[in-house]
Each structure stands twice: as C-alpha cells, then as structure tokens.
Design an enzyme around this catalytic site. Structure first.
Site, PDB file in Angstrom:
ATOM      1  N   ASP A   1      24.241  12.610  49.486  1.00 48.49           N
ATOM      2  CA  ASP A   1      24.578  11.938  50.658  1.00 48.49           C
ATOM      3  C   ASP A   1      23.804  11.776  52.137  1.00 48.49           C
ATOM      4  OD1 ASP A   1      27.119  10.393  51.531  1.00 48.49           O
ATOM      5  OD2 ASP A   1      26.080  11.714  53.069  1.00 48.49           O
TER       6      ASP A   1
ATOM      7  N   TYR B   1      20.600  10.882  60.012  1.00 47.32           N
ATOM      8  CA  TYR B   1      19.945  12.386  59.764  1.00 47.32           C
ATOM      9  C   TYR B   1      18.659  12.742  59.483  1.00 47.32           C
ATOM     10  CZ  TYR B   1      24.671  12.539  57.640  1.00 47.32           C
ATOM     11  OH  TYR B   1      26.208  12.127  57.393  1.00 47.32           O
TER      12      TYR B   1
ATOM     13  N   LYS C   1      23.514   5.504  55.462  1.00 46.27           N
ATOM     14  CA  LYS C   1      23.684   5.457  56.342  1.00 46.27           C
ATOM     15  C   LYS C   1      22.855   4.392  57.344  1.00 46.27           C
ATOM     16  CE  LYS C   1      27.403   9.120  55.158  1.00 46.27           C
ATOM     17  NZ  LYS C   1      26.777  10.156  55.149  1.00 46.27           N
TER      18      LYS C   1
ATOM     19  N   HIS D   1      28.315   3.677  59.213  1.00 42.49           N
ATOM     20  CA  HIS D   1      28.182   5.189  59.550  1.00 42.49           C
ATOM     21  C   HIS D   1      28.824   5.385  60.589  1.00 42.49           C
ATOM     22  CE1 HIS D   1      26.206   8.663  60.119  1.00 42.49           C
ATOM     23  NE2 HIS D   1      26.934   9.268  59.903  1.00 42.49           N
TER      24      HIS D   1
ATOM     25  N   ILE E   1      31.782  15.543  48.466  1.00 39.45           N
ATOM     26  CA  ILE E   1      30.207  16.146  49.351  1.00 39.45           C
ATOM     27  C   ILE E   1      30.145  17.486  49.914  1.00 39.45           C
ATOM     28  CG2 ILE E   1      28.727  13.219  48.917  1.00 39.45           C
ATOM     29  CD1 ILE E   1      29.331  13.256  52.039  1.00 39.45           C
TER      30      ILE E   1
ATOM     31  N   LYS F   1      28.016  20.857  51.489  1.00 41.99           N
ATOM     32  CA  LYS F   1      26.440  20.654  52.172  1.00 41.99           C
ATOM     33  C   LYS F   1      26.602  22.474  51.478  1.00 41.99           C
ATOM     34  CE  LYS F   1      24.093  22.504  55.703  1.00 41.99           C
ATOM     35  NZ  LYS F   1      23.777  23.807  56.207  1.00 41.99           N
TER      36      LYS F   1
ATOM     37  N   ARG G   1      25.779  28.462  46.357  1.00 43.93           N
ATOM     38  CA  ARG G   1      26.813  27.763  46.510  1.00 43.93           C
ATOM     39  C   ARG G   1      26.668  26.575  45.828  1.00 43.93           C
ATOM     40  NH1 ARG G   1      27.168  29.705  53.034  1.00 43.93           N
ATOM     41  NH2 ARG G   1      28.152  31.869  52.834  1.00 43.93           N
TER      42      ARG G   1
HETATM   43  P1  NDP Z   1      31.446  21.274  55.416  1.00 41.76           P
HETATM   44  O1  NDP Z   1      32.667  21.389  54.960  1.00 41.76           O
HETATM   45  O2  NDP Z   1      30.167  20.867  53.551  1.00 41.76           O
HETATM   46  O3  NDP Z   1      30.635  22.251  54.878  1.00 41.76           O
HETATM   47  C1  NDP Z   1      29.087  23.155  55.304  1.00 41.76           C
HETATM   48  C2  NDP Z   1      29.073  24.374  55.658  1.00 41.76           C
HETATM   49  O4  NDP Z   1      29.569  24.997  54.221  1.00 41.76           O
HETATM   50  C3  NDP Z   1      27.522  25.243  55.499  1.00 41.76           C
HETATM   51  O5  NDP Z   1      27.726  25.703  56.745  1.00 41.76           O
HETATM   52  C4  NDP Z   1      27.508  26.048  54.038  1.00 41.76           C
HETATM   53  O6  NDP Z   1      27.012  27.022  54.116  1.00 41.76           O
HETATM   54  C5  NDP Z   1      28.809  26.659  54.068  1.00 41.76           C
HETATM   55  N1  NDP Z   1      29.715  26.609  52.637  1.00 41.76           N
HETATM   56  C6  NDP Z   1      29.417  25.368  52.446  1.00 41.76           C
HETATM   57  N2  NDP Z   1      29.187  26.251  50.655  1.00 41.76           N
HETATM   58  C7  NDP Z   1      30.315  27.127  50.834  1.00 41.76           C
HETATM   59  C8  NDP Z   1      30.149  28.327  50.271  1.00 41.76           C
HETATM   60  N3  NDP Z   1      30.408  28.078  48.665  1.00 41.76           N
HETATM   61  N4  NDP Z   1      30.723  29.368  50.650  1.00 41.76           N
HETATM   62  C9  NDP Z   1      30.815  29.700  51.759  1.00 41.76           C
HETATM   63  N5  NDP Z   1      30.303  28.552  52.847  1.00 41.76           N
HETATM   64  C10 NDP Z   1      29.568  27.613  51.487  1.00 41.76           C
HETATM   65  O7  NDP Z   1      30.513  20.646  56.092  1.00 41.76           O
HETATM   66  P2  NDP Z   1      29.426  19.017  56.109  1.00 41.76           P
HETATM   67  O8  NDP Z   1      29.922  18.672  57.764  1.00 41.76           O
HETATM   68  O9  NDP Z   1      27.785  19.188  55.478  1.00 41.76           O
HETATM   69  O10 NDP Z   1      29.829  17.927  54.883  1.00 41.76           O
HETATM   70  C11 NDP Z   1      29.342  17.534  53.645  1.00 41.76           C
HETATM   71  C12 NDP Z   1      28.359  16.491  53.440  1.00 41.76           C
HETATM   72  O11 NDP Z   1      29.426  15.060  54.378  1.00 41.76           O
HETATM   73  C13 NDP Z   1      27.563  16.417  55.160  1.00 41.76           C
HETATM   74  O12 NDP Z   1      26.532  16.823  54.493  1.00 41.76           O
HETATM   75  C14 NDP Z   1      27.412  14.610  55.237  1.00 41.76           C
HETATM   76  O13 NDP Z   1      26.563  14.379  54.143  1.00 41.76           O
HETATM   77  C15 NDP Z   1      28.379  14.490  55.341  1.00 41.76           C
HETATM   78  N6  NDP Z   1      28.861  13.968  56.426  1.00 41.76           N
HETATM   79  C16 NDP Z   1      28.746  12.798  56.792  1.00 41.76           C
HETATM   80  C17 NDP Z   1      30.162  12.541  57.792  1.00 41.76           C
HETATM   81  C18 NDP Z   1      29.727  11.190  59.103  1.00 41.76           C
HETATM   82  O14 NDP Z   1      29.900  10.807  60.104  1.00 41.76           O
HETATM   83  N7  NDP Z   1      29.962  10.210  56.981  1.00 41.76           N
HETATM   84  C19 NDP Z   1      29.735  13.795  59.362  1.00 41.76           C
HETATM   85  C20 NDP Z   1      30.020  14.967  58.617  1.00 41.76           C
HETATM   86  C21 NDP Z   1      28.875  14.748  57.135  1.00 41.76           C
HETATM   87  P3  NDP Z   1      25.129  27.154  53.119  1.00 41.76           P
HETATM   88  O15 NDP Z   1      24.320  25.656  53.527  1.00 41.76           O
HETATM   89  O16 NDP Z   1      24.282  28.393  54.992  1.00 41.76           O
HETATM   90  O17 NDP Z   1      25.776  28.261  52.432  1.00 41.76           O
END
Ligand code: NDP
Length: 282
Positions: A43, A48, A73, A107, A226, A228, A234
């Site tokens: 995604d 981005y 998006k 988006h 999805i 991240k 992780r």
């Molecule tokens: P998430 O809720 O997925 O959180 C990501 C954070 O959690 C990062 O800091 C990551 O750190 C940490 N993390 C991931 N896995 C673990 C784990 N197993 N244990 C502990 N910490 C963990 O947030 P996002 O905002 O990134 O949302 C996910 C996806 O959704 C985005 O990447 C994007 O593709 C989408 N999105 C879409 C939006 C929209 O407007 N349509 C808005 C926001 C996001 P680290 O990377 O250091 O592991």
C-alpha cells in the site's frame, strides 16, 4: 494468505504492508524485505513520494505480477476534473512501473472527489484499475458518493485500531458492499498501545505479541489491514497471525477498550480540511 473478495470480483489479501512515512531511500529495501517475508499486498500513495522505490522493489523481486496486489492513491491536487486525475494515474503507474493497479483510491474526501471518482470509474472500466475505492470517507460522504455514482467503492481505507474501532461504520460499509480497510492498526503506538494492559493480557493468554493480537483481532472482524514496519523481524511477526484464534471473550475484552475517537485527527476538522486539502505533492 487469507483473502477477501471485493465487489469488483478481485481477491485482496487480508494483511498487507504499508509504506507511509518510509522515506524514498529506505522504501526499496523495506518493500523487498516485506515481499521476502511473504507480503503480497503493498500500500503506497502519490503523497508518500515513494512509488518509484516501491516499483523498483517489485521489479527486482521477480514475483509474478498476478501474485501481487498493489494499491496507490490519488492526491487532492490532482483535480478538478477527470483529465487531471487520469494524468495523475498515469504518473503513478509509470513511477510504479506497472501497467495496471489492483486498487486505486481517492486519498481524501476533499476537493473535486466526484470528478476524481468519474476518472476512477473510467480506469476501472478500461481494466487499468482492477478495483477502485476511497479513503478517509466518513459515513455521510461515503453514502452520498454511493448514491450519486455508477460504481460503488470497493474499499474504504480508514483509521481502525483498538481505540477507534468503528464497528457501526463497518456495518454501514458492509451493507453498501464496501470493504473496510484499516490504516494505523497500531495507532502508530499512540495512547500506549504497545503497553496496553488488556491487549497484553490477551497476548499473554495466546503466547503472542500485542501487535499480533491487534492484527488477529482485525482479521477476525473481517477488516483488511496494512501494518507498517521497516524491521524485517516485525514484518514477519505482523504476518504470523493465521495459526491462532481469539476467543469470543477475548474479542469482547478488546471491543471494550474502544475510545471511539481518532488517535490522529478528525477529517472533518476545518484545520485539517485546509491543511490536507491544500497540501501539494511535487
Ligand atoms: P501503524 O499503526 O501501522 O504503526 C506503525 C508503527 O508501529 C511504526 O512506528 C512501526 O515501527 C511500529 N511497529 C510496527 N510493527 C510493530 C511491532 N510488531 N511491534 C512494535 N512496533 C511495531 O501506522 P501507519 O500509519 O504506518 O499505518 C499503516 C499503513 O496504513 C501506512 O503505512 C499506510 O500504507 C497506510 N496509511 C494510510 C492513511 C490514509 O490516509 N489512507 C494514513 C496513514 C496510514 P518500525 O517501522 O520501527 O517497526
């Protein structure tokens, strides 16, 4: 990998990999690691600024195109009108190195999203976007779009996590034939999610991490998700959720931590309407 079937007939993996806030330099490696870990849904978004890096990782992976599910998006600035949106699609597809997308999303519910939707309907009819959908649409905007369009959005990608569960909105989407997809499943760690005592207790009962409990809880609710992470360990952890099940009691205890409020911001807040609605992607 468990999958859902969208109204378009397309099959969509229920867990994918998101690359928001992964900078362009780190994205190619992150997506390569995610594909190696077994993710097939990636995604991204024009906003981005990392579509080209996603495209390089896809090309280098050697994974057959039909095994992948790629979402991007359309940003607010790529309107008004259909022509601008079609140009933006071409630019995204070119950056990704793809001749079709599995899912193309509006988006944000700002600006001329009806014009954008007409463009997406055309891309869908031409097979360039196998499924089309929206993101961040609240129930009123989603219903209005459904009522005044030819094609119902296959997906609405919105914030869903234990503190913002949106069960009523999911019911509305299901009734309309719209698949709910969670962004921010961990709320990016806000509100102490990774130390939440209820999630921790459920995780201890299952011998799983809090992250796995959250992803499993979403999967059992039928929410596509999805997560991240830029860390391979992780990525693997977040995908290893198909060999255990939460009980009805555990699901109910997680349901009770709902705060029914965004952990980020309300898309109807005028400040955000201005900030996101006028943000430009070069
Ligand atoms: P998430 O809720 O997925 O959180 C990501 C954070 O959690 C990062 O800091 C990551 O750190 C940490 N993390 C991931 N896995 C673990 C784990 N197993 N244990 C502990 N910490 C963990 O947030 P996002 O905002 O990134 O949302 C996910 C996806 O959704 C985005 O990447 C994007 O593709 C989408 N999105 C879409 C939006 C929209 O407007 N349509 C808005 C926001 C996001 P680290 O990377 O250091 O592991």
């Amino acid at each position: 990998m468990q999958a859902v079937t969208l109204s378009s007939g397309t099959s969509m993996p229920i867990v994918g990999f998101g690359v928001f806030q992964v900078d362009d330099g780190a994205t190619e490696q992150a997506v390569a690691d995610a594909l190696a870990a077994g993710y097939r849904l990636i995604d991204t978004a024009a906003a981005y600024r990392n579509e080209a890096a996603v495209g390089r990782a896809i090309a280098a992976s050697g994974i057959p195109r039909e095994e992948l599910f790629i979402t991007t998006k359309l940003w607010v600035q790529d309107a008004p009108g259909e022509a601008n949106a079609l140009r933006a699609f071409d630019a995204s597809a070119t950056r990704l190195g793809l001749d079709y997308l599995d899912l193309y999303l509006v988006h944000q519910p700002y600006g001329d999203y009806y014009g954008e939707w007409r463009a997406l309907q055309r891309l869908h009819a031409e097979g360039l976007a196998r499924a089309i959908g929206v993101s961040n649409f609240m129930p009123d905007r989603l219903l209005d779009l459904v009522l005044h369009s030819d094609v119902v959005p296959a997906v609405n990608q919105v914030e869903v996590n234990p503190y913002y569960q949106r069960a009523d909105e999911q019911a509305q989407m299901t009734e309309l034939g719209v698949q709910i997809q969670s962004w921010g499943p961990f709320a990016e760690g806000r509100n102490g999610l990774f130390t939440d005592p209820v999630l921790r207790a459920v995780g201890d009962e299952c011998g799983r991490s809090i992250a796995q409990v959250v992803i499993r809880w979403l999967v059992q609710r039928g929410v596509v998700v999805i997560p991240k992470s830029v860390r391979p360990e992780r990525m693997a952890e977040n995908l290893a959720v198909f060999d255990f099940e939460l009980t009805a009691d555990q699901m109910a205890r997680i349901a009770a931590v709902d705060l029914a409020a965004s952990q980020f911001f309300d898309h109807r807040d005028p400040h955000m309407v201005r900030e996101l609605g006028t943000a430009r992607v070069d």
